[in-house]
Scaffold this motif. Structure first.
Motif, PDB file in Angstrom:
ATOM      1  N   HIS A 347      29.686  45.413  33.954  1.00  0.00           N
ATOM      2  CA  HIS A 347      30.442  44.183  34.207  1.00  0.00           C
ATOM      3  C   HIS A 347      31.740  44.098  33.403  1.00  0.00           C
ATOM      4  O   HIS A 347      32.523  43.171  33.597  1.00  0.00           O
ATOM      5  N   LEU A 348      31.961  45.073  32.501  1.00  0.00           N
ATOM      6  CA  LEU A 348      33.104  44.970  31.591  1.00  0.00           C
ATOM      7  C   LEU A 348      34.446  44.871  32.318  1.00  0.00           C
ATOM      8  O   LEU A 348      35.297  44.075  31.963  1.00  0.00           O
ATOM      9  N   ASN A 349      34.623  45.719  33.325  1.00  0.00           N
ATOM     10  CA  ASN A 349      35.924  45.760  34.007  1.00  0.00           C
ATOM     11  C   ASN A 349      35.900  45.031  35.346  1.00  0.00           C
ATOM     12  O   ASN A 349      36.768  45.248  36.189  1.00  0.00           O
ATOM     13  N   SER A 350      34.899  44.179  35.540  1.00  0.00           N
ATOM     14  CA  SER A 350      34.806  43.456  36.809  1.00  0.00           C
ATOM     15  C   SER A 350      35.926  42.424  36.927  1.00  0.00           C
ATOM     16  O   SER A 350      36.178  41.654  35.996  1.00  0.00           O
ATOM     17  N   PRO A 351      36.607  42.384  38.083  1.00  0.00           N
ATOM     18  CA  PRO A 351      37.675  41.372  38.271  1.00  0.00           C
ATOM     19  C   PRO A 351      37.120  40.003  38.648  1.00  0.00           C
ATOM     20  O   PRO A 351      37.875  39.038  38.752  1.00  0.00           O
ATOM     21  N   LEU A 352      35.809  39.892  38.866  1.00  0.00           N
ATOM     22  CA  LEU A 352      35.211  38.610  39.252  1.00  0.00           C
ATOM     23  C   LEU A 352      35.248  37.629  38.081  1.00  0.00           C
ATOM     24  O   LEU A 352      35.091  38.011  36.924  1.00  0.00           O
ATOM     25  N   SER A 353      35.417  36.364  38.406  1.00  0.00           N
ATOM     26  CA  SER A 353      35.374  35.330  37.361  1.00  0.00           C
ATOM     27  C   SER A 353      34.678  34.096  37.912  1.00  0.00           C
ATOM     28  O   SER A 353      34.280  34.051  39.076  1.00  0.00           O
ATOM     29  N   ASP A 354      34.519  33.086  37.059  1.00  0.00           N
ATOM     30  CA  ASP A 354      33.800  31.864  37.415  1.00  0.00           C
ATOM     31  C   ASP A 354      32.341  32.132  37.766  1.00  0.00           C
ATOM     32  O   ASP A 354      31.745  31.434  38.580  1.00  0.00           O
ATOM     33  N   LEU A 355      31.783  33.173  37.159  1.00  0.00           N
ATOM     34  CA  LEU A 355      30.359  33.456  37.304  1.00  0.00           C
ATOM     35  C   LEU A 355      29.635  32.902  36.085  1.00  0.00           C
ATOM     36  O   LEU A 355      30.259  32.537  35.087  1.00  0.00           O
ATOM     37  N   VAL A 356      28.312  32.851  36.148  1.00  0.00           N
ATOM     38  CA  VAL A 356      27.540  32.556  34.948  1.00  0.00           C
ATOM     39  C   VAL A 356      26.760  33.823  34.589  1.00  0.00           C
ATOM     40  O   VAL A 356      25.954  34.312  35.380  1.00  0.00           O
TER      41      VAL A 356
END
Length: 752
Positions: A347-356
């Motif tokens: 998950h370090l370089n994942s561009p996703l945001s607003d996740l929990v």
């Protein structure tokens, strides 16, 4: 909205709690073991997020996904999509490695196919799971297995006399009857008297239809030689039976390096392709740090687009404290903590945001030095605009929280309430168990136990340990320290492997189903059923939900599962027994107003009071309570226990039966323990030592180090940079060892 709102959570022991959790912050959930942290975070928040997300897919996709029941909660508002990073081991089989599970091996295969010489094919041929690339001798496993016929067979017996020495081939079993009912053999003839042809038929016949079988031979069955059937059933497939009969399989089957590929898994054509003299297997057998160094020395313009992201992935693994692993390491050998960190890397370089992001005790298996890096990674997830929820006991993680939610006040039925919400500084001033534990100061043991008897581990070599000799003190508390991967476990397991008086109490689950519970594991369910039988006059078998007492509707499972073709399976609590698993007439039979189902719902502490006259039962339950598991329900399935809980259940067996003159080895026994529960565990170790046993702990927890009588520190770092004996002696002396990373953190801890 900037908060997640939970209304009326009653899952497990939660007492109808409502709370608000700030978004885009790091919230740490604290509290004693069994207080309700996991019930709130995993069984309520995570389960509901995954359930709602699954419902957004088509029924076909839903059917392929893990099913989540709706948690017992009135409502949850503003819940983001959850990414769950738990401690469940990555598992898999011997075909699954660190390289394959992390997808790094795909890039490595691509690299060798582009610049390896000579060119042997495209990237798929470098896969040991591909028939074109795998070694034909070992089928890409790297090892070959042989069946020891002298262990599998008793040549002095006939088939009728149980000549096949394996549980599932007994004469009265369906597998055994596949030989007894063929009509091919004299079932009373001893195997040693078989002719060569008879023995070959018995052992090596390929699956074939019998031309003139006896009447009791199944009409559609084929006869298959014992060696072929055994190999197919227990060696070629990873299945439940392979786990169930593991001990017998280990006795019968010998495993050795594949002689043709020398354990490299690939065929000779693929292995002829090299980069700077290294074939692809040589590279995957390097430690992560050595692999980074290898790639940094490559000078290839056409492969730079492969090398740069590959280096980034490997550096992330190294940074998170896994620099000692190799890409070829099989995933079933990874610990829960190692597995969790590999998941975290994804998950370090994942561009996703607003996740929990929901993370379960990220400190597990980590030295205090590595925890600092874990904190930085957790912080980076938050800085990308995500909400991070962490369940944790370690003070070094808790103090980095923006917001803390403490559950308690105690465990089980005495927990399940919100006892504190606020900042770390506010928690320190609170009167909660967590606040009190964090305020406490620590000192090394003033007067360590003395002993003139020693356990000498001489000239030990294994993994990164090379010719190390060390002494352990008998009948004291020995603590083995060092960063993750420094060689602690290698030293102890290799050094004590030939000693018959060693008892390893690990965190691995027992081979249990959801029909086994605490009472069955402790061997006291029979006593409980006998007690109920005498008190009520009913047959003892009626008080077992696995036999005569089982509810006729759900067959003792407590739930009814309905398969709905293209929709997910629907599971509901049984309408007849209401989840109790028993027949109605069994539930009506009561002792002091308690049915057998009521007893299974009692916590260990409550059951001690109920069974005060039943000495065998009470002795086992008191031992369990002494390890800090008094909050567990008697009927809790063994397959639901965490690693730390499992280890403490195993420990309780030895406390109940009082053994002596043994060496007990515990691997990170503080896993999952609140700081306030550690004294309970120390008391258990003291009891073992008072009974003339020796206790050896492989441990990272600083509080447990302060309880040591004798410390052995391995390091200075992990993998090839570790494996050295830095210190052995009484704890005070370790503080003066400058090159010890453990000493640096221990000094901070006792001076705070």
């Amino acid at each position: 909205m900037s908060v997640i709102k939970v209304h009326g959570a009653r899952q497990n022991n939660l007492k109808d709690i409502s709370l608000e959790i700030p978004k885009h912050q790091l919230t740490v959930f604290t509290g004693r073991s069994g207080s309700g942290k996991s019930s709130l975070v995993f069984n309520t928040l995570a389960a509901e997020s995954e359930r709602l997300l699954n419902e957004s897919y088509s029924t076909y996709i839903q059917n392929q996904l893990v099913q989540y029941a709706k948690p017992d909660v009135d409502a949850i508002e503003h819940l983001p999509v959850a990414m769950i990073i738990n401690q469940k081991r990555l598992g898999g089989n011997s075909r699954s490695t660190v390289g394959t599970i992390s997808d790094i091996y795909a890039s490595v295969r691509l690299l060798w196919s582009r610049i390896g010489e000579p060119f042997v094919g495209y990237s798929d041929i470098f896969s040991f799971n591909n028939p074109k690339g795998m070694c034909p001798t070992c089928s890409g496993l790297g090892y070959v297995e042989d069946i020891d016929l002298n262990e599998l067979l008793d040549f002095d017996k006939s088939l009728n006399e149980d000549a096949i020495k394996f549980p599932s081939f007994r004469p009265d079993s369906w597998r055994g009857k596949r030989y007894l009912y063929t009509g091919l053999f004299d079932n009373d003839k001893k195997l040693k008297d078989y002719t060569e042809d008879e023995l070959n038929t018995f052992l090596y016949t390929e699956p074939t239809k019998l031309s003139n079988p006896p009447e009791n031979w199944p009409r559609t069955a084929k006869f298959e030689g014992l060696v072929h059937r055994f190999r197919r059933s227990f060696l070629l497939n990873d299945n439940f039976e392979k786990q169930r009969f593991k001990q017998d399989i280990d006795r019968v089957v010998t495993s050795r390096h594949c002689p043709d590929c020398d354990g490299k898994r690939l065929n000779q054509d693929v292995l002829s392709c090299k980069i700077n003299g290294y074939d692809i297997a040589d590279f995957t057998n390097l430690s992560i740090d050595d692999a980074i160094e290898f790639l940094q020395q490559l000078n290839s313009d056409k492969a730079q687009f492969i090398i740069n992201p590959l280096l980034a992935q490997l550096k992330a693994l190294s940074y998170i404290g896994l620099n000692y692993l190799t890409l070829g390491r099989e995933t079933p050998t990874l610990s829960g903590g190692e597995s969790q960190r590999i998941k975290l890397i994804r998950h370090l370089n994942s561009p996703l945001s607003d996740l929990v992001y929901i993370i379960d005790e990220p400190s597990v298996g980590l030295h205090p030095d590595d925890i600092q890096r874990i904190n930085e990674i957790i912080q980076s997830l938050k800085d990308k605009g995500n909400t991070v929820l962490v369940v944790e006991h370690d003070p070094d993680v808790i103090k980095h929280a923006d917001h803390i939610i403490d559950l308690g006040p105690y465990a089980g039925t005495h927990g399940g309430e919100i006892t504190f919400t606020g900042t770390y500084q506010e928690l320190l001033k609170s009167e909660t168990s967590t606040g009190q534990a964090l305020r406490r100061t620590h000192q090394l043991k003033a007067q360590p136990r003395q002993s003139d008897d020693w356990i000498n581990l001489n000239h030990i070599s294994r993994n990164n340990i090379n010719d190390v000799s060390v002494k352990l003190r008998k009948e004291v508390l020995n603590v083995i320290t060092g960063v993750a991967g420094s060689g602690k476990s290698s030293l102890i397991s290799a050094g004590l492997k030939n000693q018959s008086d060693v008892i390893y109490v690990d965190q691995k689950g027992v081979h249990a189903s959801n029909r086994s519970n605490l009472l069955t594991y402790l061997n006291i369910f029979d006593e409980v059923r006998t007690f109920f039988s005498k008190q009520t006059g009913l047959k003892k078998s009626l008080f077992s939900y696995n036999s005569a007492g089982a509810c006729p509707e759900c067959h003792g499972k407590g739930v009814i599962k309905t398969e709905l073709a293209f929709m997910p399976d629907f599971t509901q609590v049984c309408d007849v027994c209401h989840g109790t698993r028993y027949k109605p007439e069994v539930l009506e039979a009561k002792v002091d107003d308690y049915s057998i189902a009521d007893i299974l719902a009692l916590t260990v502490e409550e059951a001690i009071d109920f069974f005060e006259e039943q000495e065998t039962v009470v002795t086992a339950l008191r031992a369990l309570a002494e390890t800090g598991l008094g909050y567990m329900a008697l009927g809790q399935s063994m397959d639901t226990l965490s690693g730390g809980e499992m280890q403490r259940v195993k420990l309780s067996k030895y406390l109940a039966h009082r053994v002596s003159d043994q060496i007990f080895v515990f691997d990170e026994p503080t896993t999952g323990l609140h700081e306030d529960d550690i004294p309970l565990l120390v008391e258990c170790f003291n009891k073992l030592i008072n009974d003339n046993n020796t206790v050896v702990l492989i441990e990272h927890n600083l509080t447990m180090m302060t309880e040591a009588d004798w410390i052995v520190d391995i390091g200075p770092y992990a993998g090839a940079s570790g494996g050295q004996l830095l210190y052995e002696g009484e704890p005070q002396g370790l503080l003066d060892v400058e090159e010890s990373v453990t000493a640096k953190h221990l000094r901070r801890y006792v001076e705070a």
